[in-house]
Design an enzyme around this catalytic site. Structure first.
Site, short mmCIF file in Angstrom:
data_model
loop_
_atom_site.label_atom_id
_atom_site.label_comp_id
_atom_site.label_asym_id
_atom_site.label_seq_id
_atom_site.Cartn_x
_atom_site.Cartn_y
_atom_site.Cartn_z
N GLU A 142 0.81 -1.23 0.00
CA GLU A 142 0.00 0.00 0.00
C GLU A 142 0.84 1.27 0.00
OE1 GLU A 142 -2.67 -0.53 3.35
OE2 GLU A 142 -3.72 -2.19 2.38
N HIS A 221 -10.34 -6.46 -2.19
CA HIS A 221 -11.41 -6.31 -1.19
C HIS A 221 -12.60 -5.70 -1.92
CE1 HIS A 221 -9.01 -7.49 2.21
NE2 HIS A 221 -8.06 -6.64 1.86
N GLU A 250 -6.01 -10.84 -1.18
CA GLU A 250 -6.88 -10.64 0.00
C GLU A 250 -8.35 -10.62 -0.39
OE1 GLU A 250 -5.55 -7.31 2.40
OE2 GLU A 250 -3.44 -7.78 2.06
C1 XIL Z 1 -6.26 -6.34 8.39
C2 XIL Z 1 -6.60 -7.53 9.29
O1 XIL Z 1 -7.50 -8.35 8.61
C3 XIL Z 1 -7.19 -7.05 10.60
O2 XIL Z 1 -7.33 -8.14 11.50
C4 XIL Z 1 -6.31 -5.98 11.24
O3 XIL Z 1 -6.94 -5.47 12.39
C5 XIL Z 1 -6.03 -4.85 10.25
O4 XIL Z 1 -5.45 -5.40 9.07
N1 XIL Z 1 -4.93 -4.68 3.74
C6 XIL Z 1 -3.92 -5.49 4.20
C7 XIL Z 1 -4.16 -6.37 5.37
O5 XIL Z 1 -2.85 -5.55 3.59
O6 XIL Z 1 -3.01 -6.57 6.13
C8 XIL Z 1 -5.27 -5.85 6.25
O7 XIL Z 1 -5.54 -6.82 7.27
C9 XIL Z 1 -6.49 -5.55 5.42
C10 XIL Z 1 -6.21 -4.52 4.37
#
Ligand code: XIL
Length: 342
Positions: A142, A221, A250
């Site tokens: 990110e 997401h 993810e």
């Molecule tokens: C999220 C986790 O799912 C949560 O449990 C935590 O509180 C915050 O992070 N992008 C990412 C992940 O790269 O690491 C994130 O994971 C979600 C968004």
């Protein structure tokens, strides 16, 4: 004939089907390893359905580095051991990020030189510890804003050390584990657009400088309240055309559930359609060898914490019953196998 009753078996060797495994809680702390370490359906599904694991939190700075001297590897080791016991690969997540960093780091008053040494030591120690056992590392996570500019204000590494630190991170990671594929990872880069365009440029600049970047990955997401990112395959393909690996890292598809409503059949069907289309897109791109879900049961998903009023984002409901989305992914995986192998 081989059984096709799990996602991993349906996929066969073409692609790794992964999941994030929760270190428990969904708060930034996530300090206990439950439910991952508790016996029961969570562990059983994690072991049988998937051929790749990502630590949802336990390889992040916040959990690995309670203080400057300590590497608390218990949770990360547990994921590695579980994967080894179940013949799974692991995606390492993540080394250079603006989020979930410990206060001692974010609030510390380190010189640029010290910060660089801190990051280098972290990468050498963590990547080195798991060397040879990690399929892909999200080295940088990110690092760009929505408009494609550098996330310089929020990301302490880039703020204090400039973009050059990203190249350094990749080089240190390569030296510590020559086998792992090294990735740039981000959200909202599923489709063509200013942010993914900026990655397309950045990665070419890095490659031209000889920086060992192996892959580009999109988190995916998604939400049924938003249009599907139609250009997903096209976007990944242009990175593949540069000779890079790609991955979906993810995937979840959240549903708007005002007042804690249950998802309707229509919503579940639309969700299934989104999951199917992501799976098909991944399979259509050569070199896309990893498709990871951000959790696999609605009993343990970050969505309800991060997006109040939304949820039901994963493949299994809170009772571990397979949802339409599960069958959509599995069918797409079987359909995507080479003809002679179906
Ligand atoms: C999220 C986790 O799912 C949560 O449990 C935590 O509180 C915050 O992070 N992008 C990412 C992940 O790269 O690491 C994130 O994971 C979600 C968004």
């Amino acid at each position: 004939m081989e059984h096709r009753d799990t996602l991993a078996r349906a996929a066969g060797p073409r692609i790794r089907i992964g999941t994030a495994v929760s270190g428990g809680g969904n708060g930034a702390g996530a300090s206990t390893p439950a439910p991952f370490l508790a016996a029961g359906p969570y562990r059983e599904s994690a072991a049988s359905e998937f051929s790749s694991l990502t630590a949802e939190n336990h390889m992040k700075w916040l959990l690995l580095r309670p203080d400057r001297e300590t590497f608390d590897v218990e949770g990360a080791d547990a994921v590695m051991d579980f994967a080894a016991a179940n013949g799974q690969v692991v995606r390492g997540h993540t080394l250079l990020w603006h989020n979930q960093n410990p206060d001692w780091l974010e609030q510390g008053s380190f010189s640029a030189e010290e910060l660089r040494a801190i990051l280098r030591e972290h990468i050498e120690t963590v990547v080195g510890r798991y060397a040879g056992r990690i399929h892909q590392w999200d080295v940088a996570n990110e690092i760009l804003e929505e408009d494609g500019s550098l996330r310089a204000e929020q990301n302490l590494w880039i703020r204090e050390l400039g973009i050059k630190i990203v190249a350094d991170a990749f080089r240190w990671a390569r030296a510590a584990d020559p086998q792992a594929q090294l990735f740039l990872n981000d959200f909202n880069v599923d489709a063509l657009g200013p942010k993914s365009d900026a990655y397309y440029q950045l990665v070419q600049d890095l490659l031209a400088d000889g920086v060992p970047v192996d892959g580009f990955s999109t988190q995916a997401h998604l939400s049924t309240a938003h249009p599907f990112p139609d250009s997903l395959a096209e976007n990944l393909q242009r990175f593949a055309d540069l000779g890079l690996a790609t991955a979906i890292t993810e995937l979840d598809v959240r549903i708007e559930l005002p007042g804690g409503a249950e998802p309707t059949e229509e919503q579940l069907a639309q969700q299934a359609e989104y999951y199917r289309r992501v799976t098909e897109a991944a399979l259509s791109v050569p070199g896309c060898e990893s498709l990871t879900m951000w959790g696999f049961t609605d009993a343990h998903s970050w969505i309800s914490h991060q997006f109040p009023g939304e949820g039901a984002a994963t493949l299994l409901d809170a009772e571990y019953t397979r949802k339409p989305a599960y069958f959509a992914v599995r069918d797409a995986l079987v359909a995507g196998r080479p003809d002679g192998d179906r």
